[in-house]
Design a protein around this motif. Structure first.
Motif, short mmCIF file in Angstrom:
data_model
loop_
_atom_site.label_atom_id
_atom_site.label_comp_id
_atom_site.label_asym_id
_atom_site.label_seq_id
_atom_site.Cartn_x
_atom_site.Cartn_y
_atom_site.Cartn_z
N ARG A 129 -10.98 13.34 -19.24
CA ARG A 129 -10.42 11.99 -19.31
C ARG A 129 -11.49 11.08 -19.90
O ARG A 129 -12.65 11.11 -19.47
CB ARG A 129 -10.03 11.52 -17.91
N HIS A 145 -12.35 7.16 -22.27
CA HIS A 145 -11.97 5.81 -22.67
C HIS A 145 -12.24 5.65 -24.16
O HIS A 145 -13.30 6.06 -24.66
CB HIS A 145 -12.79 4.80 -21.87
N GLU A 183 -7.27 4.71 -21.83
CA GLU A 183 -7.79 6.02 -21.45
C GLU A 183 -6.92 7.12 -22.05
O GLU A 183 -5.73 6.92 -22.32
CB GLU A 183 -7.89 6.16 -19.94
N VAL A 197 -14.71 9.54 -18.66
CA VAL A 197 -14.41 9.09 -17.30
C VAL A 197 -14.57 10.24 -16.32
O VAL A 197 -15.16 10.09 -15.26
CB VAL A 197 -12.97 8.50 -17.24
#
Length: 100
Positions: free
Chosen positions: A8, A10, A49, A86
């Motif tokens: 994950r 950004h 995201e 993330v």
């Protein structure tokens, strides 16, 4: 069972086009250079995201890929469009695609 990489990250809005433009070359580099790479899916999430779901034949294939890092231009271009990671996780599928 298949090893799954879940990352994950950004991306600032002004880099989204760059990320998407770099994706095909990144996947081509993975196919050419990463043993055990089975495929990937990119998911856009709320709040700038993204989730990259990457499928590997074995945990060792995934570990070998990680060790190589951004060793080819297509991979580098994709990674450079990411603002920050993330989370990153590894898992194993329980059922095959055709069992869903």
């Amino acid at each position: 069972m298949t090893t799954v990489e879940l990352t994950r990250f950004h991306v600032v809005p002004e880099h989204v086009e760059r990320l998407l433009a770099a994706r095909p070359a990144m996947l081509a580099d993975f196919r050419a250079d990463r043993s055990g790479f089975l495929g990937a899916r990119l998911v856009r999430l709320p709040g700038d995201e993204w989730l990259d779901i990457v499928y590997w034949r074995t945990p060792e294939d995934f570990a070998d890929s990680r060790a190589k890092g951004a060793n080819l231009p297509g991979i580098t271009a994709f990674f450079e469009a990411i603002d920050h990671v993330v989370s990153a996780e590894e898992g194993t599928t329980i059922e095959d695609e055709d069992e869903r």
